[in-house]
Design a protein around this motif. Structure first.
Motif, PDB file in Angstrom:
ATOM      1  N   ASP A 102       0.040   0.373 -30.459  1.00  0.00           N
ATOM      2  CA  ASP A 102      -0.211  -0.312 -29.197  1.00  0.00           C
ATOM      3  C   ASP A 102       0.952  -1.266 -28.925  1.00  0.00           C
ATOM      4  OD1 ASP A 102      -2.590   0.991 -28.938  1.00  0.00           O
ATOM      5  OD2 ASP A 102      -3.841  -0.696 -29.520  1.00  0.00           O
ATOM      6  N   LYS A 148      -6.558  -4.132 -32.735  1.00  0.00           N
ATOM      7  CA  LYS A 148      -5.457  -3.410 -32.098  1.00  0.00           C
ATOM      8  C   LYS A 148      -4.975  -2.353 -33.068  1.00  0.00           C
ATOM      9  CE  LYS A 148      -0.933  -5.255 -31.963  1.00  0.00           C
ATOM     10  NZ  LYS A 148      -0.070  -4.145 -32.090  1.00  0.00           N
ATOM     11  N   PHE A 168       2.208  -9.114 -22.397  1.00  0.00           N
ATOM     12  CA  PHE A 168       1.959  -7.773 -21.883  1.00  0.00           C
ATOM     13  C   PHE A 168       1.390  -6.951 -23.016  1.00  0.00           C
ATOM     14  CE2 PHE A 168       3.377  -3.361 -21.328  1.00  0.00           C
ATOM     15  CZ  PHE A 168       2.763  -3.081 -20.122  1.00  0.00           C
ATOM     16  N   TYR A 169       0.216  -6.360 -22.799  1.00  0.00           N
ATOM     17  CA  TYR A 169      -0.442  -5.545 -23.815  1.00  0.00           C
ATOM     18  C   TYR A 169      -0.799  -4.205 -23.204  1.00  0.00           C
ATOM     19  CZ  TYR A 169      -3.923  -3.933 -27.152  1.00  0.00           C
ATOM     20  OH  TYR A 169      -4.629  -3.177 -28.061  1.00  0.00           O
ATOM     21  N   PHE A 170      -0.280  -3.123 -23.775  1.00  0.00           N
ATOM     22  CA  PHE A 170      -0.589  -1.776 -23.314  1.00  0.00           C
ATOM     23  C   PHE A 170      -1.144  -0.982 -24.491  1.00  0.00           C
ATOM     24  CE2 PHE A 170       0.582   2.636 -22.180  1.00  0.00           C
ATOM     25  CZ  PHE A 170      -0.193   2.731 -21.040  1.00  0.00           C
ATOM     26  N   PRO A 171      -2.452  -0.734 -24.507  1.00  0.00           N
ATOM     27  CA  PRO A 171      -3.087  -0.055 -25.652  1.00  0.00           C
ATOM     28  C   PRO A 171      -2.940   1.465 -25.575  1.00  0.00           C
ATOM     29  CG  PRO A 171      -4.738  -0.677 -24.057  1.00  0.00           C
ATOM     30  CD  PRO A 171      -3.426  -1.204 -23.537  1.00  0.00           C
ATOM     31  N   ILE A 172      -1.730   1.970 -25.768  1.00  0.00           N
ATOM     32  CA  ILE A 172      -1.486   3.407 -25.603  1.00  0.00           C
ATOM     33  C   ILE A 172      -2.181   4.235 -26.681  1.00  0.00           C
ATOM     34  CG2 ILE A 172       0.722   3.414 -26.819  1.00  0.00           C
ATOM     35  CD1 ILE A 172       1.612   5.448 -24.585  1.00  0.00           C
ATOM     36  N   SER A 196      -5.892   4.219 -26.100  1.00  0.00           N
ATOM     37  CA  SER A 196      -6.216   5.100 -24.977  1.00  0.00           C
ATOM     38  C   SER A 196      -6.225   6.567 -25.410  1.00  0.00           C
ATOM     39  CB  SER A 196      -5.212   4.910 -23.846  1.00  0.00           C
ATOM     40  OG  SER A 196      -5.243   3.595 -23.380  1.00  0.00           O
TER      41      SER A 196
END
Length: 66
Positions: free
Chosen positions: A31, A27, A41-45, A48
């Protein structure tokens, strides 16, 4: 037409390299990871954004070679 296989091999090698790096990093900093109770909740901004920049560079290079 002889340049297309070389470009595809180069793009494949680059994606393979990025895949290995992301496998060991896991990670990236930036992120978003939120754990509350039994919900995650995982959002790999940042991941991305990095993938978007790499793909944009690949497509830019392919466009310049044509």
């Amino acid at each position: 037409m002889t340049e297309l296989p070389k470009m595809l091999m180069g793009a494949g090698a680059l994606l393979l390299l990025v895949g290995f790096v992301l496998q060991f990093i896991g990670k990236l900093p930036g992120d978003i990871l939120i754990k509350k109770g039994n919900t995650t909740f995982y959002f790999p901004i940042v991941t991305s954004i990095v993938i978007s920049v790499v793909l944009s560079l690949i497509f830019f290079i392919i466009g310049k070679l044509k």
